[in-house]
Design a protein around this motif. Structure first.
Motif, PDB file in Angstrom:
ATOM      1  N   LEU A 198       0.846  -1.193   0.000  1.00 49.15           N
ATOM      2  CA  LEU A 198       0.000   0.000   0.000  1.00 49.15           C
ATOM      3  C   LEU A 198       0.880   1.241   0.000  1.00 49.15           C
ATOM      4  CD1 LEU A 198      -3.044   0.678   0.143  1.00 49.15           C
ATOM      5  CD2 LEU A 198      -2.768   0.962   2.606  1.00 49.15           C
ATOM      6  N   TRP A 199       0.560   2.191  -0.869  1.00 52.65           N
ATOM      7  CA  TRP A 199       1.330   3.426  -0.934  1.00 52.65           C
ATOM      8  C   TRP A 199       1.093   4.271   0.304  1.00 52.65           C
ATOM      9  CZ3 TRP A 199       0.093   5.251  -6.629  1.00 52.65           C
ATOM     10  CH2 TRP A 199       0.721   4.383  -7.518  1.00 52.65           C
ATOM     11  N   PHE A 200       2.152   4.934   0.770  1.00 53.78           N
ATOM     12  CA  PHE A 200       2.033   5.790   1.951  1.00 53.78           C
ATOM     13  C   PHE A 200       1.196   7.045   1.663  1.00 53.78           C
ATOM     14  CE2 PHE A 200       6.310   4.046   3.640  1.00 53.78           C
ATOM     15  CZ  PHE A 200       5.637   2.963   4.176  1.00 53.78           C
ATOM     16  N   GLY A 201       1.072   7.422   0.390  1.00 52.75           N
ATOM     17  CA  GLY A 201       0.238   8.562   0.058  1.00 52.75           C
ATOM     18  C   GLY A 201      -1.226   8.340   0.376  1.00 52.75           C
ATOM     19  N   LEU A 202      -1.661   7.080   0.453  1.00 53.49           N
ATOM     20  CA  LEU A 202      -3.042   6.753   0.818  1.00 53.49           C
ATOM     21  C   LEU A 202      -3.196   6.640   2.326  1.00 53.49           C
ATOM     22  CD1 LEU A 202      -3.729   4.042  -1.930  1.00 53.49           C
ATOM     23  CD2 LEU A 202      -4.349   6.464  -1.975  1.00 53.49           C
ATOM     24  N   GLY A 270       4.972   5.003  -3.947  1.00 51.59           N
ATOM     25  CA  GLY A 270       5.554   3.701  -4.248  1.00 51.59           C
ATOM     26  C   GLY A 270       6.798   3.723  -5.091  1.00 51.59           C
ATOM     27  N   GLY A 271       7.384   4.895  -5.347  1.00 51.32           N
ATOM     28  CA  GLY A 271       8.627   4.955  -6.116  1.00 51.32           C
ATOM     29  C   GLY A 271       8.433   4.448  -7.535  1.00 51.32           C
ATOM     30  N   TRP A 272       9.336   3.549  -7.948  1.00 51.45           N
ATOM     31  CA  TRP A 272       9.304   3.031  -9.314  1.00 51.45           C
ATOM     32  C   TRP A 272       8.291   1.908  -9.500  1.00 51.45           C
ATOM     33  CZ3 TRP A 272      10.384  -1.992  -8.474  1.00 51.45           C
ATOM     34  CH2 TRP A 272      11.254  -2.324  -7.433  1.00 51.45           C
ATOM     35  N   ALA A 273       7.593   1.497  -8.459  1.00 49.57           N
ATOM     36  CA  ALA A 273       6.633   0.391  -8.576  1.00 49.57           C
ATOM     37  C   ALA A 273       5.436   0.810  -9.429  1.00 49.57           C
ATOM     38  CB  ALA A 273       6.162  -0.051  -7.190  1.00 49.57           C
ATOM     39  N   ALA A 274       4.924  -0.126 -10.197  1.00 47.40           N
ATOM     40  CA  ALA A 274       3.761   0.145 -11.045  1.00 47.40           C
ATOM     41  C   ALA A 274       2.520   0.347 -10.185  1.00 47.40           C
ATOM     42  CB  ALA A 274       3.539  -1.023 -12.007  1.00 47.40           C
ATOM     43  N   PRO A 275       1.551   1.119 -10.651  1.00 48.48           N
ATOM     44  CA  PRO A 275       0.279   1.231  -9.930  1.00 48.48           C
ATOM     45  C   PRO A 275      -0.364  -0.136  -9.725  1.00 48.48           C
ATOM     46  CG  PRO A 275       0.424   2.903 -11.637  1.00 48.48           C
ATOM     47  CD  PRO A 275       1.612   2.016 -11.816  1.00 48.48           C
ATOM     48  N   PHE A 276      -1.189  -0.223  -8.687  1.00 49.85           N
ATOM     49  CA  PHE A 276      -1.706  -1.520  -8.252  1.00 49.85           C
ATOM     50  C   PHE A 276      -2.458  -2.258  -9.356  1.00 49.85           C
ATOM     51  CE2 PHE A 276      -1.704   1.168  -4.367  1.00 49.85           C
ATOM     52  CZ  PHE A 276      -0.661   0.523  -3.729  1.00 49.85           C
ATOM     53  N   TRP A 290      11.069  -1.476 -17.196  1.00 50.95           N
ATOM     54  CA  TRP A 290       9.735  -0.902 -17.186  1.00 50.95           C
ATOM     55  C   TRP A 290       9.482   0.031 -16.004  1.00 50.95           C
ATOM     56  CZ3 TRP A 290       6.760  -0.576 -21.196  1.00 50.95           C
ATOM     57  CH2 TRP A 290       6.826  -1.522 -22.203  1.00 50.95           C
ATOM     58  N   PRO A 291       9.982  -0.286 -14.806  1.00 44.69           N
ATOM     59  CA  PRO A 291       9.738   0.629 -13.674  1.00 44.69           C
ATOM     60  C   PRO A 291      10.236   2.055 -13.895  1.00 44.69           C
ATOM     61  CG  PRO A 291      10.446  -1.495 -12.854  1.00 44.69           C
ATOM     62  CD  PRO A 291      10.610  -1.539 -14.350  1.00 44.69           C
ATOM     63  N   VAL A 292      11.239   2.250 -14.766  1.00 45.09           N
ATOM     64  CA  VAL A 292      11.698   3.611 -15.065  1.00 45.09           C
ATOM     65  C   VAL A 292      10.552   4.427 -15.663  1.00 45.09           C
ATOM     66  CG1 VAL A 292      13.361   4.992 -16.376  1.00 45.09           C
ATOM     67  CG2 VAL A 292      14.055   2.787 -15.417  1.00 45.09           C
ATOM     68  N   LEU A 293       9.726   3.777 -16.483  1.00 46.43           N
ATOM     69  CA  LEU A 293       8.571   4.461 -17.074  1.00 46.43           C
ATOM     70  C   LEU A 293       7.573   4.879 -16.000  1.00 46.43           C
ATOM     71  CD1 LEU A 293       6.992   5.279 -19.625  1.00 46.43           C
ATOM     72  CD2 LEU A 293       6.011   2.971 -19.633  1.00 46.43           C
ATOM     73  N   TRP A 294       7.281   3.985 -15.033  1.00 46.01           N
ATOM     74  CA  TRP A 294       6.341   4.338 -13.960  1.00 46.01           C
ATOM     75  C   TRP A 294       6.903   5.480 -13.112  1.00 46.01           C
ATOM     76  CZ3 TRP A 294       3.302   1.868 -16.622  1.00 46.01           C
ATOM     77  CH2 TRP A 294       3.396   0.513 -16.913  1.00 46.01           C
ATOM     78  N   PHE A 295       8.207   5.420 -12.850  1.00 44.19           N
ATOM     79  CA  PHE A 295       8.821   6.450 -12.011  1.00 44.19           C
ATOM     80  C   PHE A 295       8.688   7.832 -12.657  1.00 44.19           C
ATOM     81  CE2 PHE A 295      12.552   9.056 -11.007  1.00 44.19           C
ATOM     82  CZ  PHE A 295      12.444   9.136  -9.629  1.00 44.19           C
ATOM     83  N   PHE A 296       9.077   7.947 -13.917  1.00 45.33           N
ATOM     84  CA  PHE A 296       9.028   9.266 -14.561  1.00 45.33           C
ATOM     85  C   PHE A 296       7.591   9.703 -14.834  1.00 45.33           C
ATOM     86  CE2 PHE A 296      13.534   8.476 -15.536  1.00 45.33           C
ATOM     87  CZ  PHE A 296      14.051   9.702 -15.162  1.00 45.33           C
TER      88      PHE A 296
END
Length: 424
Positions: A198-202, A270-276, A290-296
């Motif tokens: 779970l992301w800390f933003g939630l 969640g940093g470079w992790a993809a959305p749930f 692929w995580p580089v794409l989620w991060f940016f």
């Protein structure tokens, strides 16, 4: 992400470290050029204008053309400037902006030219504190640049920057304390790994909101761009700068935007992790590059927030800005930190699951948001609007349009001369 942590760092060959460092530098420069173009396009769309569309496809080379234009401009050093400090200040502001990205994780462990290495230059047990400490050094460049220019406007802009940094870095630090308590670490890689479920933003929504507001104030961006308010200070701390030295200040501002956005991504999204929802349907979403794409993608989301605020909100008055930081953000951040500590203490005793914890966090978040929206009391507004009237024997004070006893009055200006004093 259980195996992703501090143990992966410190064993890379020297050439891998060199290539990583070069890549971080190149990515930040290219990201700055893109962000300038993107800001112009988005603000132009908000204002029903076209924006850059001539140089290169969709105007993408406009930022590069502006960089060349700045480099070819005449380099002027004011006569009253302290030359050594005047030349060093832009460098002091720019170098820390690059250094802070050394501990930001771009992705997991990958095969990098035959070497297994994480997509992160380095990490340390106190990486987040390292980012905040290095970012604070960059403020010295702004302060010294304003002081060494020999201009009153520049000096006032530098002093505003230092006060702004002190005020909003306190609330930013308090917002991060709850993240440290939940993650059990200050390492950026371990904080990303702790958000696997779970992301800390939630969970820590008030901390997230406080951080986002503080990061706008920390980077001197609208509506908090008081150090360079052109209506009051002409251009602020960089009024007397031109050519490449001005370009370095400009570069530092946009890299700092990327830094605080990358830190917000790492700590809250969640940093470079993809959305749930992507991770659930695609098993390889968090593998390879692929995580580089989620991060940016997440970083550009925060950059868009910067642009959106600039195109939407007017600049605050300086007293409103400082009062908001000290009277609203810091007390709310402190109270929320105490509430998070209490929740972490009682959670094992109450045996709360994730759903119960989310309900409690949502309730507390609602309470704190309501506290932030409470308007000022009538006494505070009256105190702000009161204008002192003419004082006998003092300097002439014209009638002011604000509230208070002077409103609508036609009191004459008082000029008292030495002759009148001797006659009395």
């Amino acid at each position: 992400m259980e195996d992703y942590g501090l143990g992966l760092f410190g064993g890379d060959p020297w050439w891998v470290v060199l290539i990583k460092t070069l890549l971080v530098f190149v990515v930040l420069v290219l990201l700055t050029l893109f962000n300038i173009w993107w800001e112009r396009r988005v603000v132009a769309r908000m204002q029903h204008r076209i924006g850059p569309n001539v140089h290169g496809p969709f105007g993408l080379l406009q930022s590069l053309a502006d960089g060349v234009k700045l480099a070819l401009k005449e380099d002027i050093i004011p006569k009253a400037a302290d030359k050594a400090v005047y030349l060093i200040a832009p460098v002091v502001a720019t170098v820390p902006a690059f250094v802070t990205f050394s501990v930001i994780p771009f992705g997991p462990e990958v095969n990098f030219f035959g070497v297994q290495t994480p997509l992160q230059l380095t990490d340390m047990p106190v990486a987040v504190l390292f980012v905040m400490a290095i970012a604070s050094i960059g403020i010295y460049g702004i302060v010294l640049g304003g002081w060494s220019s020999g201009s009153t406007y520049s000096l006032l802009g530098g002093l505003r920057s230092s006060a702004q940094m002190i005020s909003y870095e306190v609330s930013m630090g308090l917002a991060l304390v709850s993240v440290f308590m939940y993650a059990g670490s200050m390492s950026t890689s371990e904080i990303v790994a702790a958000q696997d479920d779970l992301w800390f933003g939630l969970v820590l929504l008030p901390s997230f909101v406080i951080y986002v507001i503080s990061m706008v104030g920390e980077t001197n961006r609208a509506p908090f761009d008081l150090p360079e308010a052109e209506g009051e200070l002409v251009g602020g701390f960089h009024t007397e700068y031109s050519s490449l030295k001005f370009a370095l200040f400009f570069l530092a501002e946009y890299i700092n935007m990327a830094t605080v956005s990358a830190l917000a991504t790492t700590l809250f999204l969640g940093g470079w992790a993809a959305p749930f929802w992507i991770d659930e349907v695609w098993a390889g979403a968090n593998e390879g590059y692929w995580p580089v794409l989620w991060f940016f993608g997440k970083v550009l989301f925060f950059i868009y927030i910067f642009i959106w605020l600039r195109g939407t909100l007017p600049r605050l008055r300086y007293d409103q800005f400082m009062a908001f930081g000290w009277k609203v953000l810091i007390p709310v951040a402190l109270a929320w930190t105490v509430a998070v500590a209490a929740m972490r203490l009682i959670r094992p005793e109450l045996e709360l699951d994730r759903q119960g914890l989310l309900f409690i966090a949502a309730g507390l978040a609602l309470v704190f948001v309501l506290l932030m929206l409470i308007p000022e009391s009538k006494a505070d507004r009256d105190e702000e609007s009161t204008v002192a009237g003419p004082r006998e024997g003092g300097y002439p004070v014209p009638p002011m349009p604000a509230g208070g006893p002077v409103r609508g009055s036609a009191q004459p200006l008082v000029f008292e001369t030495d002759a009148e004093e001797s006659h009395e």
